[in-house]
Structures are given as structure tokens and as C-alpha cells.
Design an enzyme around this catalytic site. Structure first.
Site, short mmCIF file in Angstrom:
data_model
loop_
_atom_site.label_atom_id
_atom_site.label_comp_id
_atom_site.label_asym_id
_atom_site.label_seq_id
_atom_site.Cartn_x
_atom_site.Cartn_y
_atom_site.Cartn_z
N TYR A 114 -9.25 5.78 7.49
CA TYR A 114 -9.35 6.15 8.90
C TYR A 114 -10.36 7.30 9.00
O TYR A 114 -10.11 8.38 8.45
CB TYR A 114 -8.00 6.62 9.45
N HIS A 173 0.83 -1.21 0.00
CA HIS A 173 0.00 0.00 0.00
C HIS A 173 0.86 1.25 0.00
O HIS A 173 1.81 1.35 0.77
CB HIS A 173 -0.92 0.02 1.23
N TYR A 181 3.98 6.42 10.20
CA TYR A 181 3.13 5.28 9.81
C TYR A 181 3.96 4.22 9.10
O TYR A 181 3.80 3.02 9.34
CB TYR A 181 1.99 5.77 8.91
N PRO A 229 -4.17 0.11 18.79
CA PRO A 229 -3.89 -0.33 17.42
C PRO A 229 -4.02 0.74 16.34
O PRO A 229 -3.71 0.48 15.19
CB PRO A 229 -4.91 -1.46 17.19
N LYS A 231 1.16 -0.30 15.07
CA LYS A 231 2.57 -0.37 15.46
C LYS A 231 2.98 -1.61 16.26
O LYS A 231 4.17 -1.93 16.34
CB LYS A 231 2.93 0.87 16.30
#
Ligand SMILES: Cc1cc2nc3c(=O)[nH]c(=O)nc-3n(C[C@H](O)[C@H](O)[C@H](O)COP(=O)(O)OP(=O)(O)OC[C@H]3O[C@@H](n4cnc5c(N)ncnc54)[C@H](O)[C@@H]3O)c2cc1C
Length: 391
Positions: A201, A72, A386, A294, A298
Site C-alpha cells: 500500500y 499472507h 485488517y 476497497p 472489507k
């Protein structure tokens, strides 16, 4: 029984450590309290950072991940009926993440270990780590109805948050830092193609939602729910309706695809760090030492970072007699851990609605999202964190 490195726990941390040590010609024994099927089916993480992907490839266990995993290049942030894509490679000089489930990482590592690795004992429950601060630590464990002892040069506690290894660090030297959140995640797996090709998100006045995936035909989705929620309180259609509301966006072409829900569970949200991560010859790795909510994806990646740090340090000591990296294990790991804690906390508080949130809090969240989506440096900061911190 005797070995060089006794590993408690066959989650991703313990299994990867056994593989890294095997590749370096260092003996280990892994003790896992559950059976193989349980370890291979426990639904948890799904996002691998670039550094984790590289480590799995180098360790010789990346072939199926490269065939079946989904690379991704970004995520989508949704808020205020708007959508914004964060482009990872453009913001980080080419870094990506990989969608490949923790269950599959564990299956690949177990298969490799059983072919040519050291002993991996399932249904072998560690009862205690003893003599951590002596030159001869040992693990007392129960296997096939008998108690036994594994004598080691080093013990690595990879036994998760509820394990026993951490208990061997005396209270007088332990420091813990903790935050629990007044909400959890209701997670589903559904047999339907994901409605978007990257993770979404979403922040809404009704709470957080995450649209994720496990494969091109399996959707993974999460809803923020009040602490203590029972997954069975939510009917499948209610979950889809709520996802629809929280993912709402001003785009007539976007639609949430629904399908049969095959699994449903609630995860509590917690931030936790135990310091130090080393006591004598006992080293803590992964969830045994720290937990992150979560939201930042990570936990698994931190576990990988810890065991890579330990393996490299032990190899340096054995090959060059240089103990500097082993001595610095706790500090090296904690630096990365606290960056991940910071990021996971920031993502959680930016996107979830606390039960006592005020109109002021809502405006601050929207201002933070506005900042991340309009300032190149703020967006690059999110993308760097990220995709992962250097290993
Ligand atoms: C719903 C959910 C979603 C998540 N999503 C993500 C994500 O997208 N990305 C991410 O990076 N992380 C994510 N995480 C976190 C991630 O799953 C964990 O951080 C990861 O499993 C940590 O690996 P570990 O090997 O340290 O511990 P664990 O996976 O907990 O493994 C510990 C092992 O030790 C065994 N054990 C325990 N006690 C004993 C004992 N006494 N003797 C022997 N064995 C013992 C346990 O059975 C277990 O197999 C998620 C977690 C959850 C719950």
C-alpha cells in the site's frame, strides 16, 4: 413457488447464505439476475479475512481455497521512499489473511450448490419484494420470459448496491449515511509474477497505489485516478510508469516487474450505510446494505459476516425457539459494519491524495503513517482491523 428463505442475488453473500442454510437443513431459493458466467467472472475482491476463511472451511467449501489460495502474514506500507512491514500474526496473536479471488469463492459456492443445494436460478431478475412487514413476504421475479412469485417465510436481500430489496424498506424508517470520494481506482490484471510476496500500500504525492496479486503468476495493481476517469484513457505502459513512480522506494534491489495487461477497469469509491438492515421479515446483507471503499479490503468480508449472523440467528430460532438473535440482526451487523466503515475511511484518507489537498494535509498523512509504523499500539490497531473483526 414457495420456500423458507428467498435469497435475492448470487454474489458471495447470497451464495454463502444458501450453503449455510443447506448445511443446517433449511430450504432456500436463490434468484440471480445475471447468467452464471457473468457471476463467475466479475473481477472484484481478493482478500479474505481469517474469519471468512474459517467460515468457508466450516461450510465445506474451503478445499480449493486451501490448495490454491495464498496465506499472507502481513502487508507493506510505503511512503516517503520508505517501506514498513506490518506483521499480522505477531500483532494479533496469530491471525492471517488469504489471497483468494472473489471469482473463485463464487465458483466454489455455485459448484457446491448445484451438486446438492436448493434451486439457484440464473437470469431470474427480482422485480420487487412485497409484504416485507407481513408474516408472508414474497418476491416478484421474471424468469425465462415469465413473471412469477416466490412465497417465503423470510427474504434476504443480497442483491448488491443496485438491487431492489432495499427499496422495500419504507423511506419513513430508512436512514442512509454516505460519502463519495473525488477519486476512483484504476485496476489492472497482468500476466506477470507479483513483484512482492505481500500487498504493498503506497502513499505518494502523486496519489495512492496498491500492488496486489491473484496468484503466483498474476499481478493485480491499482492506481488512484480522478473521479470519472475512463480506463481506456490510460495506455498499459503509462500505467506501469505511474505504478513505478508511486511505488518508488530507497531500495536498489526492488524492481516492478511488468507484463501483459489482461483487464483494466475503474471502480468509484464510496462509503454508504443503510439503517436498519432489517424490516419485518426482510433482511439486507452485504453490499445491498453497505458499501466501503476497497482500501480496507472489507466489502466481501462484511457480506460474509452478515449472512453468518442471519444463518446463526435463524438456526437458533428454529432449533430453540429463541428469536433474540434474529431480532438483534440489524444491531449486531451494524456494529461490525461501522467498524469496517471507520477502518476503510481511515485507510483511504491516510493513503489517497485528495485533489484539493494542501501541504498541511500531506504532512498530516505522513504523520499518521509515521505513527502507525512506530507505535506498537497504532500498528496493532491496523493489523486487528485488517485481519478482521470477530464473527
Ligand atoms: C474493484 C473492487 C475491489 C474490491 N476488493 C475487495 C477486497 O479486496 N476485499 C473485500 O472484502 N471486498 C472487496 N470489494 C468489495 C466486494 O467485491 C463486495 O463487497 C462484494 O461483492 C459484496 O458481495 P454481495 O454478495 O453483497 O454483492 P454483489 O457481489 O454485488 O452481488 C449481488 C448480486 O445480486 C445480483 N442482483 C442485483 N440485482 C438483482 C435483482 N434485481 N434480482 C436478482 N439478482 C440481482 C447481482 O447480479 C449480483 O450477482 C471490492 C470491490 C470492487 C469493485
Amino acid at each position: 413457488m414457495r420456500t423458507t428463505v428467498g435469497i435475492v442475488g448470487a454474489g458471495p453473500a447470497g451464495l454463502l447464505l444458501a450453503r449455510l442454510l443447506h448445511n443446517a437443513g433449511i430450504e432456500s431459493v436463490v434468484l440471480e439476475s445475471r447468467d452464471r458466467a457473468y457471476v463467475e467472472q466479475r473481477q472484484r475482491a481478493g482478500i479474505l479475512e481469517q474469519g471468512t476463511v474459517d467460515v468457508l472451511r466450516e461450510a465445506g467449501v474451503g478445499a480449493r481455497m486451501d490448495r490454491e489460495g495464498l496465506p499472507h502474514d502481513g502487508i507493506e506500507l510505503r511512503f516517503d521512499r520508505r517501506r514498513h512491514r506490518v506483521d499480522f500474526p505477531a500483532l494479533t496473536g496469530g491471525r492471517q489473511v488469504m489471497v483468494y479471488a472473489q471469482t473463485e469463492v463464487c465458483k466454489d459456492l455455485i459448484a457446491a450448490q448445484l451438486v446438492d443445494g436448493g434451486p439457484l436460478l440464473f437470469e431470474a431478475e427480482a422485480l420487487a419484494v412485497e409484504g416485507a412487514d407481513t408474516p408472508a413476504p414474497r418476491i416478484r421475479f421474471r424468469h425465462e420470459g415469465r413473471e412469477d412469485v416466490l412465497d417465503c417465510d423470510y427474504v434476504v436481500g443480497c442483491d448488491g448496491f443496485w438491487g431492489v430489496a432495499r427499496q422495500a424498506v419504507p423511506e419513513s424508517v430508512s436512514r442512509t449515511y454516505e460519502r463519495t470520494y473525488p477519486f476512483g481506482w484504476l485496476g489492472i490484471l497482468a500476466d506477470v509474477a507479483p513483484s512482492h510476496d505481500e500487498l504493498v500500500y503506497a502513499r505518494s504525492d502523486r496519489g495512492f497505489a496498491l500492488l496486489s496479486m491473484r496468484s503466483p503468476s498474476v499481478t493485480r495493481a491499482y492506481l488512484q485516478v480522478p473521479e470519472g476517469t475512463d480506463a481506456d484513457d490510460w495506455a498499459d505502459e503509462e500505467i506501469w510508469d505511474e505504478l513505478d513512480r508511486r511505488l518508488e522506494v530507497d531500495d536498489p534491489d526492488w524492481r516492478l516487474a511488468r507484463g501483459p495487461v489482461t483487464s483494466k477497469s475503474v471502480t468509484p469509491m464510496r462509503s454508504y450505510v443503510h439503517e436498519p438492515m432489517r424490516h419485518g421479515r426482510l433482511f439486507l446483507a452485504g453490499d445491498a446494505a453497505h458499501i466501503v471503499p476497497p482500501t480496507g479490503a472489507k466489502g466481501l468480508n462484511l457480506a460474509v459476516g452478515d449472512v453468518v449472523t442471519f444463518a446463526r440467528a435463524l438456526i437458533a430460532y428454529r432449533e430453540k425457539g429463541d428469536a433474540t438473535a434474529l431480532d438483534a440482526y440489524s444491531e449486531t451487523c451494524l456494529r461490525r459494519v461501522w467498524q469496517a466503515e471507520r477502518f476503510s475511511y481511515a485507510m483511504t484518507t491516510m493513503l489517497h491524495r485528495a485533489p484539493d489537498a494542501t501541504a498541511f494535509d500531506d504532512r498530516i498523512q505522513l504523520a499518521r503513517l509515521d505513527r502507525v509504523t512506530t507505535s506498537g499500539s497504532a500498528e496493532a490497531d491496523l493489523a486487528e482491523a485488517y485481519t478482521g473483526f470477530a464473527l
